[in-house]
Write an enzyme that holds these catalytic residues in place. Structure first.
Site: not given
Ligand SMILES: *Cc1c(COP(=O)(O)O)cnc(C)c1O
Length: 404
Positions: A260-261, A263, A299, A329, A358
């Protein structure tokens, strides 16, 4: 391709986001390649950047999608994703969201508590369906990242402890309306050290083996996201080492690896272009005031995150320390503190780098500022993928109280 930022600003105005789609593609393919020894499926985590054009480009690469709200599921579908490539995660899915996700027949739902499992079972029963599930396990390893983005410790709200997970799998196995198909962990974001991931993978693989002995055969080993990028240097994580640490933990098990990439795929590809409005020198400090602000890129304010800053048209005269700030502000509205930058000119273009993840997805209308436009660079062509908001579109959902 060398981008003519002056021309870009003349056409699309400042501030704006621009994303290099070719770079995202190349990263997707490299990550996929690193796991080629096994069956794997990349499910891009939408929350990093959920622009529909970006999702569409990833659909064309056969990406799946990790969603954390039903609207993210809908975004993925709208972009053309197949339901069987969509998974749904998150600690606070509502009953309505679960119902809709089940009706849409997505690949599986990542459960984060026993209570949520019981709720899902009830919904599945109402719909007379068997819900495919995965359970998010909290392996209690320290991801060594910022506390706000660390998720795999006892003290975090995410997932369930190993023993609780085991009990949940046993319950699900007996249920007429639940079908356990996967196991999930995600120990945090912006991980630069592979070791905690390897450690978590080993702990979770042990659970998979124990479940197998109990006649619960899982198909998906979901290692979450979290792979970081180096915001200060150009260094890149070693994808081979990353893949090997996970593959090694899985030896002897025949599961599809799900990643689940977020970033890693999109952060580097994004740049926030803004313009210098004024310089302000006080007795104590130099401020460079720009036309973007924390509502565009949160961020630095939220995590004290570092972003490289470039002045592509600067003559590099008289560099000195300064704070780069926006016009909101809040004292927390800054992009950099004590950064050495040359003297800037009014109207000078500034680039805030590595802002693809993000960035826009966390943006807001705070101070009634319009959300900015987004551009994509693909095959040497630039196109707009989101219009800049206007005052009219910003207020369109509000109901004005009119006097008779
Ligand atoms: C946020 C998140 C991701 C992605 O995280 P990155 O740090 O952006 O790779 C993957 N899986 C789950 C469950 C998340 O909450």
């Amino acid at each position: 391709m060398k981008i003519d930022y002056e021309k870009l600003r003349a056409e699309f105005k400042s501030p704006l986001y621009i994303y290099d789609f070719d770079d995202i593609k190349q990263r997707f393919l490299r990550l996929k390649e690193a796991f080629k020894a096994r069956k794997s499926q990349l499910c891009y985590a939408l929350k990093a950047n959920s622009n529909l054009s970006l999702l569409k480009m990833l659909v064309n690469l056969d990406s799946g999608f990790d969603c954390v709200s039903i609207n993210e599921v809908k975004r993925a579908l709208r972009a053309g994703a197949k339901p069987y490539k969509i998974i749904f995660s998150g600690v606070a899915k509502t009953k309505d969201e679960l119902k809709e996700a089940l009706s849409l027949n997505i690949l599986y739902i990542n459960l984060e508590s026993k209570a949520e499992m019981l709720c899902l079972e009830e919904v599945a029963k109402e719909l007379n369906l068997k819900a495919r599930i995965s359970i998010r396990v909290n392996p209690n390893v320290d991801a060594k990242t910022h506390p706000y983005i660390s998720t795999g410790l006892h003290e975090n709200k995410f997932g369930v402890e190993i023993n609780e997970a085991k009990a949940m799998y046993l319950y699900a196995k007996k249920s007429e309306f639940l079908e356990p198909v996967g196991v999930h962990f995600h120990i945090g974001s912006q991980l630069l050290d592979i070791k905690p991931i390897a450690e978590a993978a080993t702990i979770v693989a042990t659970l998979v083996k124990e479940l197998k002995a109990l006649d619960i055969e899982l198909k998906f080993f979901d290692v979450g996201g979290g792979l970081g990028i180096d915001y200060e240097k150009a260094e890149e994580p070693n994808l081979y080492d990353y893949a090997q640490s996970i593959l090694a933990a899985l030896s002897g098990l025949d599961l599809t690896i799900l990643l689940e990439p977020g970033r890693f795929l999109v952060a580097r590809a994004g740049t926030l272009l803004c313009s210098v409005l004024y310089e302000k020198q006080t007795q104590y400090k130099r401020f460079v005031i720009v036309d973007a602000a924390m509502n565009d890129l949160l961020r630095p304010s939220l995590y004290n995150a570092y972003h490289k800053i470039e002045l592509p048209y600067s003559k590099n005269l008289e560099p000195s320390k300064c704070d780069v700030v926006g016009g909101i502000c809040e004292s927390g509205d800054f992009f950099a503190k004590d950064r050495v930058l040359p003297k800037t000119k009014e109207g000078e273009i500034m680039l805030i780098k590595d802002a693809g993840a993000y960035g826009f997805s966390m943006s807001s209308n705070y101070n009634s500022r319009d959300k900015i436009c987004e551009l994509a660079l693909e095959n040497s062509k630039i196109r707009m993928i989101r219009k800049r908001q206007s005052f009219e579109t910003q207020i369109q959902e509000e109901i004005e109280f009119l006097e008779e």
